[in-house]
Design an enzyme around this catalytic site. Structure first.
Site, PDB file in Angstrom:
ATOM      1  N   ASP A 154       3.298  -1.758   5.916  1.00 50.80           N
ATOM      2  CA  ASP A 154       3.732  -0.722   6.858  1.00 50.80           C
ATOM      3  C   ASP A 154       5.236  -0.570   6.694  1.00 50.80           C
ATOM      4  OD1 ASP A 154       4.903  -2.116   9.809  1.00 50.80           O
ATOM      5  OD2 ASP A 154       4.325  -3.291   8.068  1.00 50.80           O
ATOM      6  N   ARG A 199       7.806  -0.580   9.467  1.00 50.93           N
ATOM      7  CA  ARG A 199       8.642  -0.727  10.673  1.00 50.93           C
ATOM      8  C   ARG A 199       9.416  -2.040  10.605  1.00 50.93           C
ATOM      9  NH1 ARG A 199       5.956  -0.390  16.556  1.00 50.93           N
ATOM     10  NH2 ARG A 199       5.965   1.808  16.026  1.00 50.93           N
ATOM     11  N   GLY A 241       8.705 -11.285   7.660  1.00 44.78           N
ATOM     12  CA  GLY A 241       9.590 -12.324   8.182  1.00 44.78           C
ATOM     13  C   GLY A 241      10.968 -11.752   8.402  1.00 44.78           C
ATOM     14  N   SER A 260       2.729 -10.208  11.293  1.00 43.97           N
ATOM     15  CA  SER A 260       2.185 -10.279  12.647  1.00 43.97           C
ATOM     16  C   SER A 260       0.874  -9.514  12.767  1.00 43.97           C
ATOM     17  CB  SER A 260       3.204  -9.742  13.659  1.00 43.97           C
ATOM     18  OG  SER A 260       3.615  -8.452  13.269  1.00 43.97           O
ATOM     19  N   SER A 280       4.147  -3.673  13.980  1.00 47.64           N
ATOM     20  CA  SER A 280       3.964  -2.833  12.785  1.00 47.64           C
ATOM     21  C   SER A 280       3.826  -1.392  13.224  1.00 47.64           C
ATOM     22  CB  SER A 280       2.695  -3.215  12.037  1.00 47.64           C
ATOM     23  OG  SER A 280       2.531  -4.595  11.999  1.00 47.64           O
TER      24      SER A 280
END
Lengths: 298, 141
Positions: free
Chosen positions: A81, A83, A111, A193, A233
């Site tokens: 993604d 972001r 990270g 995440s 994300s």
């Protein structure tokens, strides 16, 4: 004369008229390159002081991400993604998380953004030097070994979780590399995440030896699952399709979160105010002189 | 000619870190490093500090011991002799040496790590005292 502090060796000056002013002279040893731990004590003191008052130290920019990769019949598809978050705020709405390592190897990074960026750049340079030295196209296993040795050396303090994929003389390979230095070689991997959301899609629909279009659709759906179900994300989906001799870097492949278009407008339309009368007076101007001055655009 | 006096060699073997306060004028710098405590001076400030300081040394030790086990004692002995010779190729006391021979022997001339990017000694903000450093090296101080 200057006073020097932070020296490695102390010598007390006994002679010379210039040294009568100071009690301690210092002779500096040459500093080594690399990480410097000079400010660690000061930082921990400042942090504890700030916490007492109620401030919190600013956090590093993370990529709070969904990244994934899948091996298909002729190669590897990597997806990410776009972001980047800084605490609870979106720092970058369209950042690029798929990094170049070598012409046949690309790496997605999750990270801490700076850590993934610098780590992949260092490994890319090392791999280039290595391939110049061997005279061959670099292998994915080489990049994997270099990354895991560097990350283990720093015991997880470099927060870079990576998905490394590429095609070399032995076929397509896909690795996932964790910040502490452990690696896994798998046919499909997710990190970040949003990894659980993406892994759910993979576990449901992955088949070995897929076609390219099917693999791209699978990765796109996995990243979309991460984007819609994970706050860290968002924005677009980038894809990178690596096959033998060809790399397709599709950025953006899909704009999952498009910004909305405003439906209303506060500007008044022409004709809102009625025109009662109109009078036009042309001004007679005489052209006296015309000169051209060139700009210095060098 | 032995350009390094005996006194300077002796001084090199006794690292005096942490025994003297590290602010300017020899007084503790409370603004920058907080209040003193013996624990602060003795323990490293970061878990990685010690391992990073000795990393090159430990790598060399490991490589030499594997070499000794595989090829016999002469291999590391010969290599260490070459390292010692290469380490002695330095410039005048105040100037930075490029350590090209040492880098080539170690193999670090075709790798890039954090020691090449961060905290480059050529860009350091502090300078030594040329006269004092020359005198220290010659053992005259």
């Amino acid at each position: 004369m200057q006073h020097l502090y932070r020296p490695a060796a102390f010598v007390s000056g006994k002679r010379g008229s210039s040294s009568t002013k100071m009690a301690t002279l210092a002779v500096r040893r040459v500093p080594l390159g690399g990480f410097s731990f000079e400010n660690c004590k000061r930082n921990s003191v400042l942090e504890s002081e700030a916490n007492k008052v109620g401030f919190s130290v600013p956090t590093a920019r993370k990529t709070g991400t969904t990244i994934c990769g899948v091996v298909f019949k002729d190669g590897v598809v990597l997806g990410a993604d776009t972001r980047a978050t800084e605490g609870m705020v979106v720092a970058d709405k369209n950042c690029s998380k798929i990094h170049y390592i070598s012409p046949n190897i690309y790496c997605c990074g999750a990270g801490t953004a700076a850590d993934t960026e610098m780590t992949t750049q260092i490994i890319s340079s090392n791999l280039e030097l290595h391939s110049l030295s061997t005279g061959r196209l670099p292998r994915v296993a080489t990049a994997n070994r270099m990354l895991k040795q560097m990350l283990f050396r720093y015991q997880g303090y470099i927060g870079a979780a990576l998905v490394l994929g590429g095609v070399d003389c032995n076929g397509p390979h896909l690795y996932s590399i964790y910040p502490h230095g452990s690696t896994d070689k798998l046919p499909y991997v997710t990190m970040g995440s949003g990894s659980l959301a993406a892994m759910a899609v993979f576990e449901d629909r992955y088949k070995p030896d897929m076609e390219e279009e099917e693999a791209k659709r699978l990765v796109r759906d996995a990243i979309a699952a991460g984007i819609f179900n994970d706050l860290g994300s968002g924005s677009n989906i980038d894809l990178c399709v690596i096959t033998k001799g060809n790399v397709d870097y599709i950025r953006p492949h899909d704009e999952a979160n498009k910004k909305g278009v405003r439906t209303g407008d506060y500007k008044y339309k022409r004709g809102t105010t009625a025109v009662l009368s109109k009078a036009v007076n042309p001004l007679d101007l005489e052209l006296l002189e015309e000169s051209v001055q060139t700009m210095d655009t060098s | 000619m032995n350009s390094r006096g005996l006194r300077s060699q002796l001084k090199d073997s006794v690292p005096v870190a942490g025994l003297c306060p590290q602010g300017a004028y020899g007084v503790q710098d409370s603004l920058r490093s907080g209040f003193t405590s013996v624990k602060n001076e003795l323990l490293p400030s970061h878990p990685l500090e010690l391992s990073e300081k000795n990393f090159a040394l430990n790598q060399d030790k490991m490589n030499f011991s594997t070499l000794r086990n595989i090829q016999g004692l002469h291999a590391p002995l010969k290599l260490q002799m070459e390292y010692r010779a290469a380490r002695q190729i330095q410039r005048l006391p105040f100037l930075q040496s490029s350590n090209l021979a040492l880098d080539t022997l170690r193999g670090s001339d075709d790798t890039i790590g954090f020691e090449d990017i961060l905290s480059d000694p050529a860009q350091s903000e502090m300078m030594g005292e040329p006269h004092m450093m020359v005198e220290y090296k010659l053992g005259l101080l």
